[in-house]
Design an enzyme around this catalytic site. Sequence first.
Site, short mmCIF file in Angstrom:
data_model
loop_
_atom_site.label_atom_id
_atom_site.label_comp_id
_atom_site.label_asym_id
_atom_site.label_seq_id
_atom_site.Cartn_x
_atom_site.Cartn_y
_atom_site.Cartn_z
CB THR A 82 -1.37 -8.19 -2.11
OG1 THR A 82 -1.80 -6.84 -2.37
CG2 THR A 82 0.14 -8.23 -1.95
CG ASP A 85 -9.19 -0.97 13.73
OD1 ASP A 85 -8.44 -0.21 13.07
OD2 ASP A 85 -10.39 -1.11 13.48
CB VAL A 86 -3.60 0.51 12.45
CG1 VAL A 86 -2.77 -0.77 12.44
CG2 VAL A 86 -4.34 0.70 11.13
CB VAL A 100 3.06 -5.97 -4.23
CG1 VAL A 100 3.53 -7.33 -3.69
CG2 VAL A 100 4.16 -4.92 -4.04
N GLY A 131 -0.64 -11.00 2.44
CA GLY A 131 0.03 -10.06 1.53
C GLY A 131 1.47 -9.74 1.91
CB ILE A 132 3.35 -6.54 1.64
CG1 ILE A 132 3.18 -6.37 0.12
CG2 ILE A 132 4.71 -5.99 2.08
CD1 ILE A 132 3.09 -4.91 -0.34
CE LYS A 144 0.23 3.23 1.64
NZ LYS A 144 0.67 2.37 2.76
CE1 TYR A 148 -2.58 2.56 -0.61
CE2 TYR A 148 -1.28 3.43 -2.42
CZ TYR A 148 -1.47 2.49 -1.42
OH TYR A 148 -0.53 1.50 -1.24
N1 LIG Z 1 -0.02 -4.38 -3.02
C1 LIG Z 1 0.60 -3.32 -3.55
O1 LIG Z 1 0.71 -3.18 -4.77
C2 LIG Z 1 1.19 -2.27 -2.65
C3 LIG Z 1 2.03 -1.31 -3.22
C4 LIG Z 1 2.59 -0.33 -2.42
C5 LIG Z 1 2.31 -0.30 -1.07
N2 LIG Z 1 1.48 -1.24 -0.53
C6 LIG Z 1 1.22 -1.16 0.90
O2 LIG Z 1 1.63 -2.36 1.53
C7 LIG Z 1 0.84 -2.57 2.70
C8 LIG Z 1 0.27 -3.98 2.66
O3 LIG Z 1 -0.54 -4.09 1.51
P1 LIG Z 1 -1.02 -5.47 0.88
O4 LIG Z 1 -0.98 -5.30 -0.58
O5 LIG Z 1 -0.30 -6.61 1.50
O6 LIG Z 1 -2.56 -5.44 1.34
P2 LIG Z 1 -3.57 -6.58 1.81
O7 LIG Z 1 -4.92 -5.97 1.65
O8 LIG Z 1 -3.29 -7.87 1.13
O9 LIG Z 1 -3.24 -6.76 3.37
C9 LIG Z 1 -3.51 -5.73 4.28
C10 LIG Z 1 -3.56 -6.31 5.69
O10 LIG Z 1 -3.79 -5.21 6.58
C11 LIG Z 1 -4.85 -5.56 7.47
N3 LIG Z 1 -5.56 -4.35 7.88
C12 LIG Z 1 -6.26 -3.48 7.10
N4 LIG Z 1 -6.78 -2.51 7.84
C13 LIG Z 1 -6.39 -2.74 9.13
C14 LIG Z 1 -6.63 -2.08 10.36
N5 LIG Z 1 -7.41 -0.98 10.43
N6 LIG Z 1 -6.07 -2.59 11.48
C15 LIG Z 1 -5.32 -3.70 11.43
N7 LIG Z 1 -5.08 -4.40 10.29
C16 LIG Z 1 -5.61 -3.90 9.16
C17 LIG Z 1 -5.75 -6.49 6.66
O11 LIG Z 1 -6.58 -7.28 7.50
C18 LIG Z 1 -4.71 -7.30 5.89
O12 LIG Z 1 -4.27 -8.41 6.64
C19 LIG Z 1 -0.21 -1.46 2.70
O13 LIG Z 1 0.22 -0.40 3.53
C20 LIG Z 1 -0.24 -1.02 1.26
O14 LIG Z 1 -0.70 0.30 1.08
C21 LIG Z 1 0.92 -2.23 -1.29
#
Ligand SMILES: NC(=O)c1ccc[n+]([C@@H]2O[C@H](COP(=O)([O-])OP(=O)(O)OC[C@H]3O[C@@H](n4cnc5c(N)ncnc54)[C@H](O)[C@@H]3O)[C@@H](O)[C@H]2O)c1
Length: 276
Positions: free
Chosen positions: A216, A86-87, A214, A45-46, A185, A181
């Site tokens: 993902t 693990d965060v 985004v 993802g991001i 945030k 959520y």
């Molecule tokens: N996708 C969107 O539309 C969007 C919009 C705004 C903000 N965000 C934020 O962007 C960030 C990334 O989101 P994404 O869409 O790429 O999500 P995603 O689910 O595709 O990826 C999340 C990643 O975080 C890892 N992860 C989850 N929990 C974890 C933990 N406890 N310890 C370690 N790793 C962990 C997962 O294994 C994964 O690799 C997040 O903080 C999300 O809230 C996403």
Amino acid sequence: MVATLRGRAAFRRLEGDEHGGKGAHGMPGFELNGKNALVTGGARGIGKAIVAAFLEAGANVVIGDRDEETGTATAAELGAGFVRLDVTDSASLDAAVAHVAAELGSLDVHVNNAGTVINKPAVDTTDEEWRRVLSINLDGVFFGCRAAAKRMLAQDSGGSIVNIGSMSGHIANHPQPQASYNASKAGVIHLTKSLAAEWARGGVRVNSISPGYVGTELTKQGMSNEDWKKTWLESTPMGRVAEPSEIAPAAVFLASGASSYFTGSDLVVDGGYTVW
Ligand SMILES: NC(=O)c1ccc[n+]([C@@H]2O[C@H](COP(=O)([O-])OP(=O)(O)OC[C@H]3O[C@@H](n4cnc5c(N)ncnc54)[C@H](O)[C@@H]3O)[C@@H](O)[C@H]2O)c1
């Protein structure tokens, strides 16, 4: 005294090559040459897009993720390192920062990107679900900031921390309910400002990015719901969701010397969503 010395070090960075050197196209500071970075949730993802962009900008990057299989595959694909963490467990973040500093010599950039979402009406959200979202999205960001800053404050070159917030920290999304959520945030955005103020004179900058929708895994389910998808796209002036690669440049900017006077800022990258 310490702050003054570090302030001078930061000023030197602007003039010299270490942080503020010429970018590939002669744009001062728009590069990460030789910087050492840790990106949580970088397996996909991001986070993955940020890892790729950091590598392209010249950084050494370590992915920190709880998904070891995807994380090691992404690391091999992109040419990054991998550390399992693990965060929600602060000790694993402390260990990951120590690992990066020991392997690479310093930690210059830390990105708190790992996150999760639960779409559920507030009245049906259990204590356990509420705590799970807050634990990953807010505790995890605090634990990551604290671990990184301990290291960065102790090194003369300081550092840059980038937190991934969300437009959901500014607005309440619709039509899907996701109070946990949104609250997490909003917490990330204000935590960013609070820590930026605390650590500015120690040479550590802290900023956040607030993406809109985004494409993902996180949004896959929502995008497969025709009603949600229609509302999401109609509510976005640009009429589409972002590619992860469209969020990553903001992280490169905040990590680099080009943003040397930025701290406590939140960069909204949302295709105009929060304008309406
Ligand atoms: N996708 C969107 O539309 C969007 C919009 C705004 C903000 N965000 C934020 O962007 C960030 C990334 O989101 P994404 O869409 O790429 O999500 P995603 O689910 O595709 O990826 C999340 C990643 O975080 C890892 N992860 C989850 N929990 C974890 C933990 N406890 N310890 C370690 N790793 C962990 C997962 O294994 C994964 O690799 C997040 O903080 C999300 O809230 C996403």
